[in-house]
Design an enzyme around this catalytic site. Structure first.
Site: not given
Length: 316
Positions: A212, A214, A263
Site C-alpha cells: 500500500t 501510505n 492506505e
C-alpha cells in the site's frame, strides 16, 4: 489564469473587473454558478474576471477551535478556479490583522484599489470584514460611490436553481462524515480528492501480501468517514490507477490508534512510490472498517475488497 498574491502590485486592469469574493473551499457547484454569472456579465461589458480568495480559511484565524476542515488545499483550489476560466485569482494573506480590518477598508483597498472592480457578484448571504460587518447592502452602498454594481446571487441547489437547501461546503463536509460519497460528489461536481506525500508504513505489506501507499494527508483536510473504499490513485507520473483504499485506525493490529491512516493499494501495480506526491480520489464506499479475529481472515477480506474495487472501477 494569473494568480496574484501581492495586493501592492495588483495589475488594476484599466477596463475593470467583474469579481467575486469568498473562501471558495471545494469550488463546488454553488461556487461555479456564481462564477458562471460573473463570466456572463463580464463578457457583456468587456471586463476581466477575478476571484478574491484567501490563503487559509478565515475561520482558522477568527475561531481556530471550531474552524472547518478543508475540502481543498490552496493548490487544488487554484487549479479548480483556473478550470473555471477566470482571468485572475487574488490570494489574500489572512491573518489576525486582516481579520480586524473594517469591511469598508477591504472594499477600498482590494476591490476598488487593487482590481478596479466594476461588478461584484456574491451570494445573498455573503459577509466579510471585522465581525462580519460587511454584507451585500454595504457593497451596494459603496459601489454606488466607487463605480461598481453588485449582483446578489441566489443560493443554488443541485438542479442549478435557487434552493432552500443549497449546495454548500458545510453540506459536503457532512456528507463525507456520513460516508455519502455520492452526495458529496453530486455537490462537488467531481469525486472528493485528497493530496499528500507517500511515506513508509508499519512494514506489514509482506505479511499481508498487499503493498500500500501510505499517503500522509495534512490534518486540516477533510477526509470521509473511516472505511474501505474503491477509488483512483493519481501519482507523480500523471497516471490514474485503480485502488482499494483503507481509511482508518487498523483495529486488527492496534487497540487505541489516535488518528486514521490512509492506505491505498494500487491494483495490479508494483513500484516504488515512497516520497512521491499523490492524489487519492474516493469513488465508492465498500464496507466499514472492522477488527478481524486473525490476520488470515483480514487477508481473505482484503482479497475480496480488491476484487470488488477492480470490478467496480473497470465499469466506470
Amino acid at each position: 489564469m494569473e494568480v496574484l498574491s501581492d495586493i501592492a502590485v495588483c495589475p488594476r486592469p484599466p477596463e475593470g473587473t467583474a469579481l467575486t469574493i469568498g473562501a471558495y473551499d471545494g469550488v463546488h457547484l454553488g461556487h461555479r454558478a456564481v462564477i458562471a454569472t460573473l463570466k456572463d456579465r463580464a463578457r457583456e461589458r468587456g471586463l476581466k474576471t477575478a476571484v478574491v480568495t484567501f490563503d487559509r480559511h478565515p475561520a482558522s484565524v477568527v475561531r481556530p477551535d471550531s474552524a472547518p476542515l478543508l475540502l481543498t488545499d490552496l493548490d487544488q483550489k487554484l487549479e479548480l478556479l483556473a478550470d473555471c476560466g477566470v482571468d485572475y485569482t487574488l490570494v489574500v494573506h489572512f491573518d489576525e490583522v486582516r481579520s480586524k480590518e473594517p469591511a469598508d477598508e477591504f472594499v477600498n483597498e482590494v476591490l476598488a484599489g487593487c482590481l478596479n472592480a466594476r461588478l461584484v457578484a456574491v451570494g445573498e448571504d455573503f459577509h466579510f470584514g471585522h465581525r462580519r460587518s460587511g454584507d451585500v447592502n454595504l457593497l451596494r452602498a459603496m459601489g454606488s460611490d466607487l463605480g461598481f454594481e453588485v449582483v446578489g446571487h441566489d443560493l443554488i441547489g443541485l438542479d442549478g436553481q435557487a434552493s432552500a437547501t443549497p449546495v454548500s461546503s458545510t453540506r459536503i463536509r457532512a456528507a463525507l462524515r456520513d460516508g455519502d460519497l455520492d452526495g458529496a460528489a453530486a455537490m462537488l461536481g467531481r469525486h472528493h480528492e485528497v493530496r499528500g506525500v507517500v511515506g513508509r508504513g508499519d512494514g506489514r505489506a509482506r505479511e499481508l501480501g498487499y503493498r500500500t501507499a501510505n499517503v500522509g494527508v495534512p490534518e486540516a483536510i477533510c477526509l470521509p468517514r473511516d472505511g474501505i473504499y474503491a477509488g483512483w490513485y493519481l501519482g507523480a507520473d500523471g497516471m490514474r490507477r485503480p485502488a482499494a483504499i483503507s481509511l482508518g485506525r487498523r483495529p486488527t493490529f492496534y487497540e487505541d490508534a489516535e488518528a486514521s491512516v490512509l492506505e491505498a493499494h494500487l491494483i495490479d501495480f508494483d513500484g516504488d512510490l515512497y516520497g512521491q506526491s499523490a492524489r487519492v480520489q474516493f469513488v465508492q464506499w465498500l464496507r466499514d472498517e472492522v477488527k478481524f479475529d486473525s490476520v488470515d481472515a483480514l487477508v481473505e477480506q482484503m482479497g475480496r475488497d480488491v476484487d470488488q474495487a477492480r470490478t467496480l472501477l473497470a465499469a466506470l
